[in-house]
Design a protein around this motif. Structure first.
Motif, PDB file in Angstrom:
ATOM      1  N   SER A 104      54.426 -35.545  62.580  1.00 51.26           N
ATOM      2  CA  SER A 104      55.639 -35.215  61.845  1.00 51.26           C
ATOM      3  C   SER A 104      55.520 -33.756  61.433  1.00 51.26           C
ATOM      4  CB  SER A 104      55.825 -36.119  60.616  1.00 51.26           C
ATOM      5  OG  SER A 104      54.802 -35.882  59.658  1.00 51.26           O
ATOM      6  N   ARG A 105      56.501 -33.258  60.717  1.00 52.23           N
ATOM      7  CA  ARG A 105      56.418 -31.861  60.272  1.00 52.23           C
ATOM      8  C   ARG A 105      55.248 -31.664  59.314  1.00 52.23           C
ATOM      9  NH1 ARG A 105      60.931 -28.568  61.213  1.00 52.23           N
ATOM     10  NH2 ARG A 105      62.730 -29.638  62.113  1.00 52.23           N
ATOM     11  N   ASN A 106      55.061 -32.646  58.417  1.00 57.91           N
ATOM     12  CA  ASN A 106      53.967 -32.556  57.442  1.00 57.91           C
ATOM     13  C   ASN A 106      53.264 -33.908  57.347  1.00 57.91           C
ATOM     14  OD1 ASN A 106      54.473 -29.767  56.236  1.00 57.91           O
ATOM     15  ND2 ASN A 106      56.473 -30.743  55.928  1.00 57.91           N
ATOM     16  N   PRO A 107      52.501 -34.267  58.361  1.00 57.04           N
ATOM     17  CA  PRO A 107      51.894 -35.600  58.383  1.00 57.04           C
ATOM     18  C   PRO A 107      50.826 -35.777  57.303  1.00 57.04           C
ATOM     19  CG  PRO A 107      51.005 -34.240  60.145  1.00 57.04           C
ATOM     20  CD  PRO A 107      52.116 -33.453  59.533  1.00 57.04           C
ATOM     21  N   LYS A 108      50.756 -37.002  56.788  1.00 58.40           N
ATOM     22  CA  LYS A 108      49.748 -37.350  55.783  1.00 58.40           C
ATOM     23  C   LYS A 108      49.032 -38.613  56.247  1.00 58.40           C
ATOM     24  CE  LYS A 108      52.096 -35.286  51.798  1.00 58.40           C
ATOM     25  NZ  LYS A 108      53.088 -34.548  52.617  1.00 58.40           N
ATOM     26  N   ALA A 109      47.712 -38.621  56.108  1.00 64.07           N
ATOM     27  CA  ALA A 109      46.897 -39.738  56.589  1.00 64.07           C
ATOM     28  C   ALA A 109      47.229 -41.028  55.844  1.00 64.07           C
ATOM     29  CB  ALA A 109      45.424 -39.406  56.453  1.00 64.07           C
ATOM     30  N   ILE A 110      47.241 -42.121  56.578  1.00 62.21           N
ATOM     31  CA  ILE A 110      47.415 -43.459  56.007  1.00 62.21           C
ATOM     32  C   ILE A 110      46.094 -44.206  56.050  1.00 62.21           C
ATOM     33  CG2 ILE A 110      48.643 -45.652  56.203  1.00 62.21           C
ATOM     34  CD1 ILE A 110      50.423 -43.281  55.404  1.00 62.21           C
ATOM     35  N   ASN A 111      45.394 -44.073  57.170  1.00 55.61           N
ATOM     36  CA  ASN A 111      44.079 -44.685  57.353  1.00 55.61           C
ATOM     37  C   ASN A 111      43.003 -43.590  57.335  1.00 55.61           C
ATOM     38  OD1 ASN A 111      45.333 -47.321  58.045  1.00 55.61           O
ATOM     39  ND2 ASN A 111      45.972 -46.237  59.896  1.00 55.61           N
ATOM     40  N   PRO A 112      41.755 -43.938  57.041  1.00 56.12           N
ATOM     41  CA  PRO A 112      40.694 -42.926  56.903  1.00 56.12           C
ATOM     42  C   PRO A 112      40.513 -42.026  58.120  1.00 56.12           C
ATOM     43  CG  PRO A 112      39.945 -45.036  56.054  1.00 56.12           C
ATOM     44  CD  PRO A 112      41.266 -45.294  56.711  1.00 56.12           C
ATOM     45  N   ASN A 113      40.673 -42.582  59.328  1.00 53.26           N
ATOM     46  CA  ASN A 113      40.378 -41.810  60.536  1.00 53.26           C
ATOM     47  C   ASN A 113      41.615 -41.291  61.255  1.00 53.26           C
ATOM     48  OD1 ASN A 113      37.572 -42.227  60.232  1.00 53.26           O
ATOM     49  ND2 ASN A 113      37.741 -44.234  61.224  1.00 53.26           N
ATOM     50  N   ASP A 114      42.772 -41.336  60.623  1.00 57.60           N
ATOM     51  CA  ASP A 114      43.995 -40.880  61.284  1.00 57.60           C
ATOM     52  C   ASP A 114      43.887 -39.409  61.696  1.00 57.60           C
ATOM     53  OD1 ASP A 114      45.204 -43.326  60.984  1.00 57.60           O
ATOM     54  OD2 ASP A 114      46.394 -42.755  59.223  1.00 57.60           O
ATOM     55  N   GLU A 115      44.370 -39.122  62.889  1.00 55.07           N
ATOM     56  CA  GLU A 115      44.460 -37.738  63.357  1.00 55.07           C
ATOM     57  C   GLU A 115      45.861 -37.224  63.035  1.00 55.07           C
ATOM     58  OE1 GLU A 115      44.794 -35.560  67.657  1.00 55.07           O
ATOM     59  OE2 GLU A 115      43.200 -37.058  67.430  1.00 55.07           O
ATOM     60  N   LEU A 116      45.941 -36.063  62.416  1.00 52.81           N
ATOM     61  CA  LEU A 116      47.228 -35.508  61.997  1.00 52.81           C
ATOM     62  C   LEU A 116      47.647 -34.382  62.933  1.00 52.81           C
ATOM     63  CD1 LEU A 116      46.672 -35.363  58.127  1.00 52.81           C
ATOM     64  CD2 LEU A 116      47.473 -37.276  59.547  1.00 52.81           C
ATOM     65  N   PHE A 117      48.921 -34.420  63.335  1.00 51.91           N
ATOM     66  CA  PHE A 117      49.442 -33.404  64.256  1.00 51.91           C
ATOM     67  C   PHE A 117      50.817 -32.975  63.745  1.00 51.91           C
ATOM     68  CE2 PHE A 117      51.377 -31.522  67.904  1.00 51.91           C
ATOM     69  CZ  PHE A 117      50.357 -31.075  68.724  1.00 51.91           C
TER      70      PHE A 117
END
Length: 310
Positions: free
Chosen positions: A30-43
């Motif tokens: 997304s434009r400003n992604p935020k982690a939901i799970n501990p290992n999420d990769e943000l793009f």
């Protein structure tokens, strides 16, 4: 790797949690992604930028498109076809399967129950846009260029579903000690999809190879309630008086002159003037996942708002 495109909304967030059953490689875009799970990769990406979308899907096995655009016919006409073309092209280039989280706007006013077999017959400008982008997917599938599916939900409700009209008009009003409101008619039946059901089912579909190249209605309690009955359950969950006001179409038009998003909803009021019945029996039959009852879903939604106030 499984990637959620447009991961910032309630469905994207719930989907990220639901996907953990299937993989720990989850990319949130997304434009400003935020982690939901501990290992999420943000793009971070703008889905209207084709290069960014291509890069966001590198190494992705399944992409889930849960993005939304501002509730404006003008914006939808300009941007939804572009966004969908970017996603389809990126999926084809990366050999990524696509799951499109959609709604029932493309079907228009349906007599009786809305099923996967209901033809696209939009009766609104926004429905015309939705039908166009859904057809873009179906055309690519028919040509053998893409593995994809359309996962449709009814109007939804649930904890965190702040863009749902029933959240704003019923749950938020009750949480503030105000009288809930019903659109147009308190006596027509209206089915609602519980958000966590929608997310869980979307994750299951995306991880079931035989589910692709089809349309699926996401699990929804078939015991449709009238607006009056829905408010009764919600008021009971909040320990509030069982009363409500009905906003007529004329009132909504007038308010819409000053509140643009409400003005944009006028063309969709056929969904409240007449029974709105959503058939998810195909999903329940194949996956044996029963939908959350309205009694339980309303109770959970009310509890989440009451907890937030503490």
């Amino acid at each position: 790797m499984q990637t959620i495109l447009g991961a910032g909304g309630v469905i994207g967030k719930d989907l990220a949690k639901a996907l953990m059953i299937y993989t720990d490689q989850i990319r949130l875009v997304s434009r400003n992604p935020k982690a939901i799970n501990p290992n999420d990769e943000l793009f971070s990406a703008d889905l209207l930028d084709p290069v960014a979308v291509q890069k966001s899907l590198l190494g992705t096995k399944v992409a889930y498109l849960t993005a939304g655009l501002p509730y404006s016919t003008k914006i939808w006409r300009e941007k939804w076809p572009l966004l969908m073309r970017n996603v389809i092209d990126a999926c084809k280039a990366n050999e990524t399967k696509l799951v499109f989280f959609s709604n029932v706007y493309s079907l228009g006013k349906v007599e009786g129950w809305m099923s996967e077999e209901s033809p696209m017959n939009p009766c609104s400008k926004k429905g015309e846009v939705r039908a166009k982008v859904e057809q873009m997917i179906l055309d690519e599938v028919q040509k053998g260029n893409l593995q994809a599916m359309i996962a449709r939900a009814a109007d939804f409700y649930g904890p965190g579903a702040v863009l749902s009209f029933v959240d704003a008009m019923v749950f938020q009003n009750l949480a503030k000690g105000k009288t809930p409101q019903i659109l147009v008619n308190a006596n027509t039946k209206h089915t609602f999809t519980f958000t966590s059901d929608a997310a869980r089912a979307t994750a299951a579909l995306g991880n079931t190879q035989s589910a692709y190249n089809q349309i699926w209605n996401l699990p929804t309690d078939s015991n449709a309630l009238t607006g009056r009955e829905f408010v009764h359950l919600a008021a009971d969950a909040f320990g509030a008086k069982d009363k409500y006001t009905v906003l007529s179409k004329t009132m909504i038009r007038l308010i819409g002159l000053f509140v643009p998003v409400l003005g944009e909803s006028v063309e969709m009021l056929y969904q409240n003037q007449y029974d709105y019945l959503f058939d998810s029996s195909k999903y329940v039959r194949h996956f044996k996942h029963a939908a959350t009852t309205y009694q339980e879903g309303i109770k959970q939604t009310a509890a989440s708002l009451q907890q937030a106030k503490k």
